[in-house]
Design a protein around this motif. Sequence first.
Motif: not given
Length: 446
Positions: A266, A269, A288-290, A294, A298-299, A317, A319, A333
């Motif tokens: 997080e 990123r 990828c951490k969200l 976010a 962004d996503a 992703f 989360t 998202l």
Amino acid sequence: MNDAFPSLEQLHAIGALQQPTYSDPAALAAAVEKLRNQPPLVFAGECDQLKSSIAAAGRGEAFILQGGDCAETFAEATADNTRNKLRVLLQMAVVLTYAASVPVVKIGRLAGQYAKPRSSDTETRGDVTLPAYRGDAVNGYEFTPEARIPDPQRLLDVYHASASTLNLVRAFTTGGYADLRQVHTWNSEFVRNSPVGAKYEAMGSEIERAIAFMEAIGADLDEFHGVDFYSSHEALLLEYEHAMTRIDSRTETPYNVSGHFVWIGERTRQLDGAHVEYFRHLNNPIGCKLGPTATPDDALALAAKLNPKNEEGRLTFITRFGAGKVRDGLPGLVEKITAEGVNVTWISDPMHGNTFSTSNGYKTRRFEDVLDEVQGFFDVHHALGTVPGGILVENTGDDVTEIIGGGEELDEAGLVHRYESVVDPRLNRVQSLEMAFQVAEMLRSR
């Protein structure tokens, strides 16, 4: 920057975040050069197999179980600890496989999870301020000036500890330890003997009957005796990760051969950051951490940069909103990504958004919050008609006391008994299995 694989110098020129400051550049360069000449820890073909499995999870044809330590330590890279971690993940996987009626993709958060991002570069105790502990890959946990100096030799120690851990995992998963009947026997013992196990007796009995049926008709599949098990970690330290990147002879593309699945945290990123630039060139399956900050845009931008070919299984992703925010933050998202036709596998990390400090000074989480975030994750995907692809938990196979609540009703005072994590609190063995049975119910209702 062009599409050539970037050099380490180019990545640092971008301004890589969360990197240690080494006092001896020559020693660092020597350690990196040694790493570049080490054999791979994993192989490109294994990474490709995992990518296919993650793609299946994104379609709802599999489910991902990812688990292990918040931060591994060299002292705990032993046969007993590795076996215990593997055992509890295999136990969880059997329960989830039966409930979901699809394969469970088993990924250990191990054999590389030795570095951690920190919110501050320093730590103060009393009137003494020292560099923050950034994981055994960087410095020592002891609060002394000597221990807290970043040491490049530790990068080589990470490699050797990861190699021995992976050797143990491969031996256990192919040598009979992962046999389905044995793993189910362990679960039967949990149901019979645990104070919370009785709640799950019905499902345990169903699994028992299913295995008995398979044996009665003479089914003896290879899958009964061994499992595919993959390694993963946050690829944080660019010196280590870049040195462990190789050009695959089959495809002439770069793979990070320090782990099958690597992810961006997080804190690193940033779309124009060094980690995203490095990751976009890899051919591994990547995550990828969200978190709550976010946005849907962004996503979308991250997906476009990290998976420009929109390949299934390439991008996951992960989360991490917190139980109180997931139902409000996640839908936007998922809706945006889905509306644009972007291929992403969604995993819930219900741990990091639910951390707090107790009155007696321990960092902990409530089991009920962890479970509620997973439930919220399922609820959002169910409402949108999309696929909840898996969970990522921080857990251990030991009877630690780090997370409060659950069937054992551990309270804040009980944390003192066996609080062993050097960074974040983990689900213990009983809490891990309790979570598996609870998530199994969510999968069944799906």
